[in-house]
Structures are given as structure tokens and as C-alpha cells.
Design a protein around this motif. Structure first.
Motif, mmCIF file in Angstrom:
data_model
loop_
_atom_site.group_PDB
_atom_site.id
_atom_site.type_symbol
_atom_site.label_atom_id
_atom_site.label_comp_id
_atom_site.label_asym_id
_atom_site.label_seq_id
_atom_site.Cartn_x
_atom_site.Cartn_y
_atom_site.Cartn_z
ATOM 1 N N GLU A 205 23.823 21.059 35.308
ATOM 2 C CA GLU A 205 24.594 21.981 34.469
ATOM 3 C C GLU A 205 25.529 22.832 35.329
ATOM 4 O O GLU A 205 26.161 23.764 34.812
ATOM 5 N N LEU A 206 25.639 22.523 36.596
ATOM 6 C CA LEU A 206 26.448 23.292 37.530
ATOM 7 C C LEU A 206 27.929 23.190 37.160
ATOM 8 O O LEU A 206 28.478 22.095 37.066
ATOM 9 N N SER A 207 28.552 24.339 36.937
ATOM 10 C CA SER A 207 29.972 24.419 36.596
ATOM 11 C C SER A 207 30.599 25.563 37.376
ATOM 12 O O SER A 207 29.896 26.419 37.923
ATOM 13 N N LEU A 208 31.920 25.599 37.392
ATOM 14 C CA LEU A 208 32.592 26.695 38.086
ATOM 15 C C LEU A 208 32.294 28.039 37.416
ATOM 16 O O LEU A 208 32.018 29.024 38.093
ATOM 17 N N MET A 209 32.313 28.096 36.090
ATOM 18 C CA MET A 209 32.004 29.348 35.414
ATOM 19 C C MET A 209 30.552 29.742 35.674
ATOM 20 O O MET A 209 30.247 30.920 35.884
ATOM 21 N N GLY A 210 29.674 28.783 35.699
ATOM 22 C CA GLY A 210 28.277 29.050 36.019
ATOM 23 C C GLY A 210 28.120 29.598 37.430
ATOM 24 O O GLY A 210 27.322 30.503 37.663
ATOM 25 N N LEU A 211 28.893 29.068 38.376
ATOM 26 C CA LEU A 211 28.837 29.576 39.756
ATOM 27 C C LEU A 211 29.326 31.022 39.831
ATOM 28 O O LEU A 211 28.743 31.839 40.544
ATOM 29 N N VAL A 212 30.372 31.348 39.098
ATOM 30 C CA VAL A 212 30.872 32.726 39.087
ATOM 31 C C VAL A 212 29.810 33.652 38.506
ATOM 32 O O VAL A 212 29.527 34.722 39.044
ATOM 33 N N GLN B 111 37.146 34.982 31.459
ATOM 34 C CA GLN B 111 37.617 36.366 31.549
ATOM 35 C C GLN B 111 36.434 37.323 31.666
ATOM 36 O O GLN B 111 36.425 38.208 32.520
ATOM 37 N N GLU B 112 35.408 37.131 30.838
ATOM 38 C CA GLU B 112 34.226 37.989 30.896
ATOM 39 C C GLU B 112 33.462 37.753 32.190
ATOM 40 O O GLU B 112 33.065 38.705 32.874
ATOM 41 N N ALA B 113 33.245 36.496 32.559
ATOM 42 C CA ALA B 113 32.488 36.176 33.774
ATOM 43 C C ALA B 113 33.182 36.738 35.012
ATOM 44 O O ALA B 113 32.545 37.334 35.882
ATOM 45 N N PHE B 114 34.499 36.560 35.096
ATOM 46 C CA PHE B 114 35.261 37.041 36.237
ATOM 47 C C PHE B 114 35.210 38.569 36.316
ATOM 48 O O PHE B 114 34.991 39.138 37.394
ATOM 49 N N ALA B 115 35.403 39.248 35.183
ATOM 50 C CA ALA B 115 35.365 40.713 35.163
ATOM 51 C C ALA B 115 33.989 41.231 35.584
ATOM 52 O O ALA B 115 33.889 42.199 36.354
ATOM 53 N N THR B 116 32.939 40.601 35.112
ATOM 54 C CA THR B 116 31.581 40.994 35.478
ATOM 55 C C THR B 116 31.350 40.791 36.968
ATOM 56 O O THR B 116 30.813 41.659 37.661
ATOM 57 N N TRP B 117 31.761 39.646 37.477
ATOM 58 C CA TRP B 117 31.622 39.331 38.900
ATOM 59 C C TRP B 117 32.387 40.346 39.751
ATOM 60 O O TRP B 117 31.860 40.877 40.736
ATOM 61 N N GLN B 118 33.620 40.641 39.376
ATOM 62 C CA GLN B 118 34.423 41.595 40.144
ATOM 63 C C GLN B 118 33.803 42.993 40.112
ATOM 64 O O GLN B 118 33.829 43.709 41.127
ATOM 65 N N ALA B 119 33.242 43.378 38.989
ATOM 66 C CA ALA B 119 32.575 44.680 38.888
ATOM 67 C C ALA B 119 31.373 44.732 39.828
ATOM 68 O O ALA B 119 31.124 45.755 40.487
ATOM 69 N N GLU B 120 30.626 43.635 39.905
ATOM 70 C CA GLU B 120 29.478 43.585 40.819
ATOM 71 C C GLU B 120 29.936 43.634 42.275
ATOM 72 O O GLU B 120 29.288 44.268 43.116
ATOM 73 N N ILE B 121 31.050 42.996 42.588
ATOM 74 C CA ILE B 121 31.584 43.036 43.951
ATOM 75 C C ILE B 121 31.991 44.462 44.309
ATOM 76 O O ILE B 121 31.702 44.942 45.417
ATOM 77 N N GLU B 122 32.650 45.151 43.401
ATOM 78 C CA GLU B 122 33.060 46.538 43.671
ATOM 79 C C GLU B 122 31.848 47.439 43.871
ATOM 80 O O GLU B 122 31.840 48.286 44.766
ATOM 81 N N THR B 123 30.823 47.245 43.064
ATOM 82 C CA THR B 123 29.591 48.018 43.242
ATOM 83 C C THR B 123 28.945 47.676 44.582
ATOM 84 O O THR B 123 28.459 48.560 45.289
ATOM 85 N N ALA B 124 28.953 46.405 44.945
ATOM 86 C CA ALA B 124 28.396 45.982 46.235
ATOM 87 C C ALA B 124 29.111 46.682 47.384
ATOM 88 O O ALA B 124 28.470 47.172 48.323
ATOM 89 N N ARG B 125 30.428 46.733 47.315
ATOM 90 C CA ARG B 125 31.200 47.393 48.383
ATOM 91 C C ARG B 125 30.855 48.879 48.476
ATOM 92 O O ARG B 125 30.685 49.406 49.579
ATOM 93 N N ARG B 126 30.790 49.540 47.342
ATOM 94 C CA ARG B 126 30.446 50.976 47.339
ATOM 95 C C ARG B 126 29.046 51.203 47.901
ATOM 96 O O ARG B 126 28.832 52.105 48.713
ATOM 97 N N ASN B 127 28.094 50.393 47.456
ATOM 98 C CA ASN B 127 26.722 50.562 47.936
ATOM 99 C C ASN B 127 26.611 50.273 49.424
ATOM 100 O O ASN B 127 25.956 51.013 50.157
#
Length: 170
Positions: A50-57, A100-116
């Protein structure tokens, strides 16, 4: 949007180097998804996988969350896509799931990761512990693990993208 990937300088300091390679690999995954439709991004690599690009994101959003929120800062951050009943939920996509939702969620997690991560020195131990092993990790180990995690999955992404439209690249 055109994804820019920049390798860190060959003489960069250790932290700059680690953060640079992590960002390079984050951008590589985004680059592999660039220009595809949601249908293409949901397309599984090859049956029965079931591996897909959206799934990887979505998976990498969970991984960022796990290491930089749960382990590093001991935040009570519940899963985004998976559950006790569906441990691989990030890979179980429906027609209503969007990039769009997956990418936005991923980017939000990356920003939180950087801050932390900015609050820690490379040798500082995490405030939380790994859910399975109970171990603490220093930030250097977490950065190195994340680079490895992205590099492995970017190999998957490269093969999936080639299958979808023939695009290849490093």
C-alpha cells in the motif's frame, strides 16, 4: 511551487551539517511529489504493498511528530493518521484524503520539529523516552536517525515516482 534542494557546505559545523542534510532529504521527498495529482500520489507502488507517495508524506509527518515531540520534548502528541486499531493508518488512503492536507500537516510537524530542536544542544538527552525501548536519545542521534529515515524512504519515493511518470533523479 518549485522545490529547492541545497546540500550543506562541505565545511559546515556539525549542527549546521546535520540540519542541512535533514532539510535536504525533507525537500527531496517534497520534490518527488511535485506536480502529481492526488490520484497519482495515492497510487500504491506495486501490489500487495500500500506504499504510496502520499502515504510516505503522512508517514514522515508521524515520524517527525514522534521524534521531535514525543521523544525529544516529552509532549503528549497523539497520532495523526494511525491508531491502536490501525497501526499503518498513514498508508491506508481513501478518495477523500488529499495531498494538500497531508503536505500541510507534514510541514507543520517539520516547523514544530525545528522549534523544539532549537532548544537543545546536540549532546542534550531527550526529555521523553522511546515508547518501545524506554531509552532517551541525544539530539545528534535523533538528527542522524531522521536523515537515515528520510534517505530510506526517498529511495522508495524515487521508485514510485519512476513507476508513475518515468521521472528519475537523485
Amino acid at each position: 511551487m518549485t522545490i529547492e534542494r541545497t546540500e550543506p557546505a562541505t565545511d559546515a559545523a556539525e549542527r549546521t551539517m546535520l540540519e542541512g542534510w535533514l532539510d535536504y532529504h525533507r525537500n527531496t521527498l517534497a520534490w518527488k511529489c511535485e506536480g502529481l495529482s492526488d490520484e497519482q500520489l495515492r497510487t500504491a507502488s506495486v501490489e500487495p504493498s500500500e506504499l504510496s507517495l502520499m502515504g510516505l508524506v503522512r508517514h514522515m509527518a508521524e515520524v517527525e511528530r514522534g521524534w521531535f515531540r514525543k521523544v525529544l520534548t516529552n509532549e503528549d502528541a497523539p497520532p495523526i493518521y494511525y491508531s491502536d486499531e490501525d497501526q499503518d493508518g498513514e498508508f491506508h488512503l481513501t478518495e477523500s484524503d488529499t495531498y494538500q492536507e497531508a503536505f500541510a500537516t507534514w510541514q507543520a510537524e517539520i516547523e514544530t520539529a525545528r522549534r523544539n530542536a532549537a532548544r537543545f544542544a546536540l549532546d542534550d538527552l531527550s526529555e521523553g523516552k522511546h515508547r518501545r525501548t524506554g531509552e532517551q536519545f541525544n539530539l545528534r542521534w535523533i538528527y542522524t536517525h531522521m536523515i537515515e529515515e528520510y534517505a530510506r524512504h526517498n529511495g522508495h519515493a524515487d521508485l514510485i515516482r519512476e513507476r508513475l511518470d518515468g521521472s528519475t533523479g537523485d
